[in-house]
Design a protein around this motif. Structure first.
Motif, PDB file in Angstrom:
ATOM      1  N   ALA A  38     -17.436   1.732  -4.163  1.00  0.00           N
ATOM      2  CA  ALA A  38     -17.120   0.927  -5.353  1.00  0.00           C
ATOM      3  C   ALA A  38     -15.722   0.324  -5.242  1.00  0.00           C
ATOM      4  CB  ALA A  38     -17.230   1.795  -6.606  1.00  0.00           C
ATOM      5  N   ALA A  39     -14.754   1.132  -4.761  1.00  0.00           N
ATOM      6  CA  ALA A  39     -13.371   0.640  -4.645  1.00  0.00           C
ATOM      7  C   ALA A  39     -13.285  -0.440  -3.577  1.00  0.00           C
ATOM      8  CB  ALA A  39     -12.424   1.794  -4.332  1.00  0.00           C
ATOM      9  N   THR A  40     -13.971  -0.236  -2.444  1.00  0.00           N
ATOM     10  CA  THR A  40     -13.946  -1.225  -1.361  1.00  0.00           C
ATOM     11  C   THR A  40     -14.538  -2.550  -1.845  1.00  0.00           C
ATOM     12  OG1 THR A  40     -14.294   0.611   0.158  1.00  0.00           O
ATOM     13  CG2 THR A  40     -14.589  -1.579   1.061  1.00  0.00           C
ATOM     14  N   ALA A  41     -15.647  -2.462  -2.577  1.00  0.00           N
ATOM     15  CA  ALA A  41     -16.298  -3.675  -3.081  1.00  0.00           C
ATOM     16  C   ALA A  41     -15.386  -4.380  -4.081  1.00  0.00           C
ATOM     17  CB  ALA A  41     -17.628  -3.317  -3.729  1.00  0.00           C
ATOM     18  N   LYS A  42     -14.730  -3.597  -4.934  1.00  0.00           N
ATOM     19  CA  LYS A  42     -13.860  -4.177  -5.970  1.00  0.00           C
ATOM     20  C   LYS A  42     -12.633  -4.845  -5.320  1.00  0.00           C
ATOM     21  CE  LYS A  42     -12.561  -4.704 -10.312  1.00  0.00           C
ATOM     22  NZ  LYS A  42     -13.256  -5.420 -11.350  1.00  0.00           N
ATOM     23  N   ARG A  43     -12.095  -4.190  -4.273  1.00  0.00           N
ATOM     24  CA  ARG A  43     -10.949  -4.789  -3.570  1.00  0.00           C
ATOM     25  C   ARG A  43     -11.339  -6.161  -3.036  1.00  0.00           C
ATOM     26  NH1 ARG A  43      -9.442   0.527  -1.741  1.00  0.00           N
ATOM     27  NH2 ARG A  43     -10.800   0.339   0.075  1.00  0.00           N
ATOM     28  N   SER A  81      -3.557  -0.545 -11.058  1.00  0.00           N
ATOM     29  CA  SER A  81      -2.900   0.510 -11.839  1.00  0.00           C
ATOM     30  C   SER A  81      -3.713   1.795 -11.816  1.00  0.00           C
ATOM     31  CB  SER A  81      -2.716   0.071 -13.293  1.00  0.00           C
ATOM     32  OG  SER A  81      -1.814  -0.996 -13.336  1.00  0.00           O
ATOM     33  N   ASP A  82      -5.009   1.671 -11.570  1.00  0.00           N
ATOM     34  CA  ASP A  82      -5.865   2.851 -11.473  1.00  0.00           C
ATOM     35  C   ASP A  82      -5.723   3.358 -10.024  1.00  0.00           C
ATOM     36  OD1 ASP A  82      -7.743   4.794 -11.805  1.00  0.00           O
ATOM     37  OD2 ASP A  82      -9.360   3.466 -12.485  1.00  0.00           O
ATOM     38  N   VAL A  83      -4.513   3.857  -9.719  1.00  0.00           N
ATOM     39  CA  VAL A  83      -4.074   4.067  -8.332  1.00  0.00           C
ATOM     40  C   VAL A  83      -5.074   4.856  -7.482  1.00  0.00           C
ATOM     41  CG1 VAL A  83      -2.186   4.956  -6.913  1.00  0.00           C
ATOM     42  CG2 VAL A  83      -1.708   3.999  -9.158  1.00  0.00           C
ATOM     43  N   ASP A  84      -5.535   5.996  -8.003  1.00  0.00           N
ATOM     44  CA  ASP A  84      -6.398   6.860  -7.182  1.00  0.00           C
ATOM     45  C   ASP A  84      -7.689   6.142  -6.804  1.00  0.00           C
ATOM     46  OD1 ASP A  84      -4.526   8.804  -7.282  1.00  0.00           O
ATOM     47  OD2 ASP A  84      -5.402   9.836  -9.014  1.00  0.00           O
ATOM     48  N   PHE A  85      -8.280   5.435  -7.785  1.00  0.00           N
ATOM     49  CA  PHE A  85      -9.518   4.700  -7.517  1.00  0.00           C
ATOM     50  C   PHE A  85      -9.246   3.544  -6.560  1.00  0.00           C
ATOM     51  CE2 PHE A  85     -12.416   1.165  -8.872  1.00  0.00           C
ATOM     52  CZ  PHE A  85     -13.556   1.656  -8.234  1.00  0.00           C
ATOM     53  N   ALA A  86      -8.212   2.739  -6.869  1.00  0.00           N
ATOM     54  CA  ALA A  86      -7.939   1.519  -6.096  1.00  0.00           C
ATOM     55  C   ALA A  86      -7.631   1.835  -4.631  1.00  0.00           C
ATOM     56  CB  ALA A  86      -6.794   0.742  -6.729  1.00  0.00           C
ATOM     57  N   ASN A  87      -6.925   2.945  -4.385  1.00  0.00           N
ATOM     58  CA  ASN A  87      -6.558   3.283  -3.000  1.00  0.00           C
ATOM     59  C   ASN A  87      -7.593   4.161  -2.318  1.00  0.00           C
ATOM     60  OD1 ASN A  87      -4.186   1.826  -3.257  1.00  0.00           O
ATOM     61  ND2 ASN A  87      -3.040   3.597  -3.986  1.00  0.00           N
ATOM     62  N   GLY A  88      -8.631   4.519  -3.039  1.00  0.00           N
ATOM     63  CA  GLY A  88      -9.633   5.436  -2.489  1.00  0.00           C
ATOM     64  C   GLY A  88     -10.591   4.743  -1.530  1.00  0.00           C
ATOM     65  N   ASN A  89     -11.421   5.541  -0.887  1.00  0.00           N
ATOM     66  CA  ASN A  89     -12.337   5.000   0.116  1.00  0.00           C
ATOM     67  C   ASN A  89     -13.759   4.833  -0.398  1.00  0.00           C
ATOM     68  OD1 ASN A  89     -10.472   4.722   2.207  1.00  0.00           O
ATOM     69  ND2 ASN A  89     -10.589   6.916   2.666  1.00  0.00           N
ATOM     70  N   SER A  90     -13.936   4.966  -1.723  1.00  0.00           N
ATOM     71  CA  SER A  90     -15.301   4.886  -2.252  1.00  0.00           C
ATOM     72  C   SER A  90     -15.871   3.479  -2.029  1.00  0.00           C
ATOM     73  CB  SER A  90     -15.306   5.212  -3.747  1.00  0.00           C
ATOM     74  OG  SER A  90     -14.676   4.174  -4.461  1.00  0.00           O
TER      75      SER A  90
END
Ligand code: HEC
Length: 221
Positions: free
Chosen positions: A83-88, A72-81
């Motif tokens: 942190a986002a990659t690790a969380k995915r 639901s935190d769309v910008d973070f979840a779809n981002g290339n950071s």
């Protein structure tokens, strides 16, 4: 005449006031929509106040689990950071870990029943009973049997699924996992987690598997 003009001005002032307050309202509403992605307590409160439990549809349905909250935190979840990659990756592992293989080690059921399940979008609403069998609604997002001309295209075509991929154990397990919990492969997959939410039971998944992976199924002709 002067009185009339005064009244007229008064009305214009009122109308302007209304327009301004409406505009402010729209602004604060869009502010709320953005806050929604940040798990804002005010938004949570609004959600809880806006729904009521009815029949089998309890308020637990609006509680997001870790996977949904992340997506639901769309910008973070779809981002290339990083942190986002690790969380995915964490989310995918979490979903993979809960998948149960068929208890009888049989992956393939009856494709005819599977076709009916793939066609059906019934079940799980507040007017249904807990005993109403829930459909897979697979055609909502996938082309499957070419004979069915009405289908959605959010997901890839599954026509000739087994014929093109083969019938190996690896493909069986992958497909079983995909149907059980698609987020094991793609953290924010748009495909419902059928086993996770108990939408389909083991027997139904075996039947849908047969539609895709039984060499006799019309999908593989
Ligand atoms: C709301 C849409 C939606 C529904 C409903 C849905 N799917 Fe999917 N499905 C997808 C999307 C999107 C993908 C692509 C992969 C991804 O984004 O995770 C996918 C991928 C797949 C794949 C993997 C395809 C490949 O080539 O690897 C299979 C198998 C599959 N779906 C089967 C099903 C079955 C069977 C059903 C019904 C029980 C179903 N899907 C219902 C959206 C959906």
């Amino acid at each position: 005449m002067i009185k009339f003009i005064q009244q007229y001005l008064h009305t214009v002032a009122l109308a302007l006031g209304l327009i301004i307050s409406l505009a402010l309202g729209v602004l604060s509403f869009s502010g709320a929509a953005i806050a929604q992605q940040k798990a804002d307590p005010a938004f949570q409160k609004m959600m809880q106040g806006g729904f009521k439990a009815e029949g089998i549809a309890g308020l637990d349905r609006i509680q997001q689990d870790e996977t949904q909250a992340f997506c639901s935190d769309v910008d973070f979840a779809n981002g290339n950071s990083k942190a986002a990659t690790a969380k995915r990756e964490t989310i995918q592992k979490l979903n993979m870990a809960e998948i149960q293989l068929p208890s009888d080690f049989i992956y393939i059921g009856d494709w005819k029943k599977g076709e009916a399940i793939a066609q059906s979008g019934r079940g799980a609403t507040w007017t249904d009973s807990a005993k109403t069998p829930v459909g897979g609604g697979c055609y909502n997002c996938h082309e499957i049997n070419k004979k069915e001309i009405s289908y959605g295209n959010i997901g890839p075509s599954l026509w000739n699924y087994g014929k093109t991929r083969g019938y190996s154990k690896q493909i069986m397990v992958y497909t079983w996992n995909r149907i059980s919990n698609s987020k094991a492969y793609n953290a924010c997959s748009n495909m419902p987690r059928f086993a996770h939410f108990k939408l389909l039971n083991e027997k139904q998944i075996q039947d849908v598997m047969a539609l895709l992976l039984d060499p006799q199924s019309p999908v593989n002709q």
